[in-house]
Design a protein around this motif. Structure first.
Motif, PDB file in Angstrom:
ATOM      1  N   ASP A  30      36.841  40.412  38.676  1.00  0.00           N
ATOM      2  CA  ASP A  30      37.410  41.104  37.518  1.00  0.00           C
ATOM      3  C   ASP A  30      38.738  41.767  37.858  1.00  0.00           C
ATOM      4  OD1 ASP A  30      36.042  42.786  39.242  1.00  0.00           O
ATOM      5  OD2 ASP A  30      35.406  44.176  37.670  1.00  0.00           O
ATOM      6  N   THR A  31      39.095  41.774  39.148  1.00  0.00           N
ATOM      7  CA  THR A  31      40.401  42.313  39.562  1.00  0.00           C
ATOM      8  C   THR A  31      41.133  41.201  40.315  1.00  0.00           C
ATOM      9  OG1 THR A  31      39.448  43.285  41.571  1.00  0.00           O
ATOM     10  CG2 THR A  31      39.565  44.710  39.623  1.00  0.00           C
ATOM     11  N   VAL A  32      41.420  41.398  41.584  1.00  0.00           N
ATOM     12  CA  VAL A  32      42.097  40.377  42.388  1.00  0.00           C
ATOM     13  C   VAL A  32      41.073  39.386  42.949  1.00  0.00           C
ATOM     14  CG1 VAL A  32      44.014  41.902  42.984  1.00  0.00           C
ATOM     15  CG2 VAL A  32      41.993  41.844  44.453  1.00  0.00           C
ATOM     16  N   TRP A  33      41.549  38.269  43.533  1.00  0.00           N
ATOM     17  CA  TRP A  33      40.640  37.335  44.188  1.00  0.00           C
ATOM     18  C   TRP A  33      39.980  38.055  45.359  1.00  0.00           C
ATOM     19  CZ3 TRP A  33      39.348  31.932  44.208  1.00  0.00           C
ATOM     20  CH2 TRP A  33      39.726  31.282  43.039  1.00  0.00           C
ATOM     21  N   GLY A  34      38.727  37.712  45.616  1.00  0.00           N
ATOM     22  CA  GLY A  34      37.993  38.394  46.662  1.00  0.00           C
ATOM     23  C   GLY A  34      37.397  37.464  47.696  1.00  0.00           C
ATOM     24  N   ILE A  35      37.140  38.027  48.872  1.00  0.00           N
ATOM     25  CA  ILE A  35      36.346  37.351  49.893  1.00  0.00           C
ATOM     26  C   ILE A  35      34.962  37.956  49.758  1.00  0.00           C
ATOM     27  CG2 ILE A  35      36.044  36.871  52.354  1.00  0.00           C
ATOM     28  CD1 ILE A  35      39.028  37.652  52.715  1.00  0.00           C
ATOM     29  N   PRO A 145      49.666  42.988  51.731  1.00  0.00           N
ATOM     30  CA  PRO A 145      49.436  43.175  50.293  1.00  0.00           C
ATOM     31  C   PRO A 145      48.303  42.274  49.791  1.00  0.00           C
ATOM     32  CG  PRO A 145      51.774  42.780  50.752  1.00  0.00           C
ATOM     33  CD  PRO A 145      51.025  42.517  52.020  1.00  0.00           C
ATOM     34  N   ALA A 146      47.540  42.790  48.826  1.00  0.00           N
ATOM     35  CA  ALA A 146      46.478  41.997  48.204  1.00  0.00           C
ATOM     36  C   ALA A 146      47.114  40.888  47.374  1.00  0.00           C
ATOM     37  CB  ALA A 146      45.612  42.884  47.320  1.00  0.00           C
ATOM     38  N   ALA A 147      46.494  39.716  47.396  1.00  0.00           N
ATOM     39  CA  ALA A 147      46.979  38.594  46.583  1.00  0.00           C
ATOM     40  C   ALA A 147      46.566  38.836  45.134  1.00  0.00           C
ATOM     41  CB  ALA A 147      46.384  37.291  47.095  1.00  0.00           C
ATOM     42  N   ALA A 148      47.538  38.873  44.227  1.00  0.00           N
ATOM     43  CA  ALA A 148      47.242  39.147  42.821  1.00  0.00           C
ATOM     44  C   ALA A 148      46.688  37.930  42.094  1.00  0.00           C
ATOM     45  CB  ALA A 148      48.500  39.646  42.116  1.00  0.00           C
ATOM     46  N   CYS A 149      46.967  36.733  42.623  1.00  0.00           N
ATOM     47  CA  CYS A 149      46.427  35.511  42.031  1.00  0.00           C
ATOM     48  C   CYS A 149      46.249  34.477  43.155  1.00  0.00           C
ATOM     49  CB  CYS A 149      47.319  34.976  40.915  1.00  0.00           C
ATOM     50  SG  CYS A 149      49.035  34.701  41.380  1.00  0.00           S
ATOM     51  N   PHE A 150      45.514  33.407  42.860  1.00  0.00           N
ATOM     52  CA  PHE A 150      45.128  32.448  43.896  1.00  0.00           C
ATOM     53  C   PHE A 150      46.298  31.894  44.717  1.00  0.00           C
ATOM     54  CE2 PHE A 150      43.996  28.190  45.417  1.00  0.00           C
ATOM     55  CZ  PHE A 150      42.897  28.503  46.210  1.00  0.00           C
ATOM     56  N   PRO A 151      47.426  31.493  44.085  1.00  0.00           N
ATOM     57  CA  PRO A 151      48.522  30.928  44.887  1.00  0.00           C
ATOM     58  C   PRO A 151      49.106  31.892  45.931  1.00  0.00           C
ATOM     59  CG  PRO A 151      48.839  30.402  42.573  1.00  0.00           C
ATOM     60  CD  PRO A 151      47.718  31.396  42.646  1.00  0.00           C
ATOM     61  N   GLU A 152      48.880  33.188  45.773  1.00  0.00           N
ATOM     62  CA  GLU A 152      49.411  34.172  46.720  1.00  0.00           C
ATOM     63  C   GLU A 152      48.524  34.362  47.953  1.00  0.00           C
ATOM     64  OE1 GLU A 152      50.244  37.862  44.752  1.00  0.00           O
ATOM     65  OE2 GLU A 152      51.641  36.934  43.336  1.00  0.00           O
ATOM     66  N   ARG A 169      41.657  28.981  39.494  1.00  0.00           N
ATOM     67  CA  ARG A 169      42.710  28.868  40.509  1.00  0.00           C
ATOM     68  C   ARG A 169      44.098  28.796  39.896  1.00  0.00           C
ATOM     69  NH1 ARG A 169      40.934  24.721  45.346  1.00  0.00           N
ATOM     70  NH2 ARG A 169      38.825  25.495  45.650  1.00  0.00           N
ATOM     71  N   SER A 170      44.194  28.242  38.696  1.00  0.00           N
ATOM     72  CA  SER A 170      45.512  28.094  38.062  1.00  0.00           C
ATOM     73  C   SER A 170      45.908  29.327  37.250  1.00  0.00           C
ATOM     74  CB  SER A 170      45.529  26.858  37.166  1.00  0.00           C
ATOM     75  OG  SER A 170      44.556  26.978  36.147  1.00  0.00           O
ATOM     76  N   ASP A 171      45.034  30.304  37.172  1.00  0.00           N
ATOM     77  CA  ASP A 171      45.315  31.536  36.440  1.00  0.00           C
ATOM     78  C   ASP A 171      46.406  32.313  37.168  1.00  0.00           C
ATOM     79  OD1 ASP A 171      45.289  33.927  35.090  1.00  0.00           O
ATOM     80  OD2 ASP A 171      43.145  34.295  35.311  1.00  0.00           O
ATOM     81  N   ARG A 172      47.533  32.576  36.506  1.00  0.00           N
ATOM     82  CA  ARG A 172      48.652  33.288  37.131  1.00  0.00           C
ATOM     83  C   ARG A 172      48.731  34.744  36.694  1.00  0.00           C
ATOM     84  NH1 ARG A 172      48.184  29.158  39.397  1.00  0.00           N
ATOM     85  NH2 ARG A 172      49.773  27.796  40.226  1.00  0.00           N
ATOM     86  N   GLU A 173      47.760  35.178  35.906  1.00  0.00           N
ATOM     87  CA  GLU A 173      47.769  36.566  35.450  1.00  0.00           C
ATOM     88  C   GLU A 173      47.575  37.484  36.662  1.00  0.00           C
ATOM     89  OE1 GLU A 173      45.158  39.630  32.696  1.00  0.00           O
ATOM     90  OE2 GLU A 173      44.723  37.493  32.602  1.00  0.00           O
ATOM     91  N   LYS A 174      48.511  38.403  36.831  1.00  0.00           N
ATOM     92  CA  LYS A 174      48.448  39.310  37.981  1.00  0.00           C
ATOM     93  C   LYS A 174      47.522  40.468  37.644  1.00  0.00           C
ATOM     94  CE  LYS A 174      52.365  37.616  40.147  1.00  0.00           C
ATOM     95  NZ  LYS A 174      52.815  37.509  41.476  1.00  0.00           N
ATOM     96  N   LYS A 175      46.447  40.561  38.376  1.00  0.00           N
ATOM     97  CA  LYS A 175      45.462  41.613  38.129  1.00  0.00           C
ATOM     98  C   LYS A 175      45.648  42.740  39.130  1.00  0.00           C
ATOM     99  CE  LYS A 175      42.454  38.856  35.586  1.00  0.00           C
ATOM    100  NZ  LYS A 175      41.380  39.025  34.685  1.00  0.00           N
ATOM    101  N   GLU A 176      45.238  43.905  38.723  1.00  0.00           N
ATOM    102  CA  GLU A 176      45.353  45.101  39.559  1.00  0.00           C
ATOM    103  C   GLU A 176      44.011  45.399  40.226  1.00  0.00           C
ATOM    104  OE1 GLU A 176      48.125  47.190  39.971  1.00  0.00           O
ATOM    105  OE2 GLU A 176      49.196  45.555  39.006  1.00  0.00           O
ATOM    106  N   PRO A 177      44.034  46.032  41.389  1.00  0.00           N
ATOM    107  CA  PRO A 177      42.775  46.487  41.987  1.00  0.00           C
ATOM    108  C   PRO A 177      42.109  47.519  41.078  1.00  0.00           C
ATOM    109  CG  PRO A 177      44.572  46.559  43.588  1.00  0.00           C
ATOM    110  CD  PRO A 177      45.188  46.300  42.241  1.00  0.00           C
ATOM    111  N   SER A 178      40.830  47.745  41.284  1.00  0.00           N
ATOM    112  CA  SER A 178      40.074  48.690  40.454  1.00  0.00           C
ATOM    113  C   SER A 178      40.441  50.140  40.775  1.00  0.00           C
ATOM    114  CB  SER A 178      38.574  48.495  40.687  1.00  0.00           C
ATOM    115  OG  SER A 178      38.221  48.924  41.991  1.00  0.00           O
ATOM    116  N   SER A 179      40.079  51.008  39.842  1.00  0.00           N
ATOM    117  CA  SER A 179      40.087  52.446  40.137  1.00  0.00           C
ATOM    118  C   SER A 179      38.922  52.694  41.085  1.00  0.00           C
ATOM    119  CB  SER A 179      39.873  53.263  38.867  1.00  0.00           C
ATOM    120  OG  SER A 179      40.926  53.082  37.970  1.00  0.00           O
ATOM    121  N   ILE A 180      39.029  53.731  41.922  1.00  0.00           N
ATOM    122  CA  ILE A 180      37.932  54.070  42.828  1.00  0.00           C
ATOM    123  C   ILE A 180      37.608  55.549  42.670  1.00  0.00           C
ATOM    124  CG2 ILE A 180      37.128  54.192  45.218  1.00  0.00           C
ATOM    125  CD1 ILE A 180      39.037  51.920  45.908  1.00  0.00           C
ATOM    126  N   ILE A 181      36.332  55.810  42.399  1.00  0.00           N
ATOM    127  CA  ILE A 181      35.851  57.185  42.259  1.00  0.00           C
ATOM    128  C   ILE A 181      34.695  57.380  43.228  1.00  0.00           C
ATOM    129  CG2 ILE A 181      34.641  58.790  40.721  1.00  0.00           C
ATOM    130  CD1 ILE A 181      36.303  57.634  38.434  1.00  0.00           C
TER     131      ILE A 181
END
Length: 194
Positions: A30-35, A145-152, A169-181
């Motif tokens: 729901d944010t950036v690509w993850g491992i 830096p965190a990769a904002a989309c798959f090609p990064e 994988r083809s989604d180029r929408e740059k997502k932000e990391p989550s808020s952390i509380i």
């Protein structure tokens, strides 16, 4: 680009099989690509720390498909957690005290664990299909830096996982990391990342 549910189901099956066998995956969240991996498998968690070149004293968070799943892995969910999750206008990771049932090397020194209930279609289905929390850490070497989309995502990361999910994988929408509380045992909370 929209994917049909048949592709989603097949990709989830492949990823779950790899995780059940102790492997690590690269997947959209729901944010950036993850491992990710099965959060209850300490050997798989250690593989992620090694790939990211990250000290295991820096804990990683988990994705789950519901607050009911969160309740299985923390001693208690303070009421404020439900309010925070409901009122959030972007993905929110909540660090809970007294984690249980996950790999010990995933839990912070103070006994806490960061968990996020994902609403993104693929990662939600993935967590539900595994039936356990899925580790979710940004797809980068620690300190980069965190990769904002798959090609990064770097080739080092792509080559270091056991499976790369073929979804978004083809989604180029740059997502932000989550808020952390971070929630404290006394019910107070601290905003660690907006």
């Amino acid at each position: 680009m929209e994917y049909d549910d048949k592709i989603l189901v097949e990709e989830v099956k492949k990823a779950v099989k790899v995780m059940k066998e102790g492997g690590i995956i690269l997947y959209p969240t729901d944010t950036v690509w993850g491992i990710g991996c099965d959060a209850t498998n300490a050997t798989a968690v250690a593989k992620i720390y090694a790939l990211k070149r990250r000290e295991d004293s820096k804990s990683m968070l988990c994705l789950v498909d519901s607050m009911a799943r969160v309740a299985q892995y923390v001693a208690e969910i303070p009421e404020i957690a439900y309010d925070l999750a409901e009122l959030a206008d972007k993905p929110i990771t909540i660090i809970y005290p007294d984690a249980k049932g996950v790999a010990q090397n995933l839990i912070a020194e103070d006994g806490s664990l960061g968990m996020r209930v994902t609403s993104e279609k693929f990662s939600k289905y993935l967590c539900g299909a595994l039936g356990k929390p899925v580790v979710s850490t940004s797809a980068n070497i620690s300190g980069q830096p965190a990769a904002a989309c798959f090609p990064e995502i770097s080739d080092e990361i792509k080559n270091g996982v056991d499976h790369i999910v073929d979804f978004r994988r083809s989604d180029r929408e740059k997502k932000e990391p989550s808020s952390i509380i971070k929630l404290e045992k006394n019910g107070t909370f601290v905003l660690l990342r907006k």
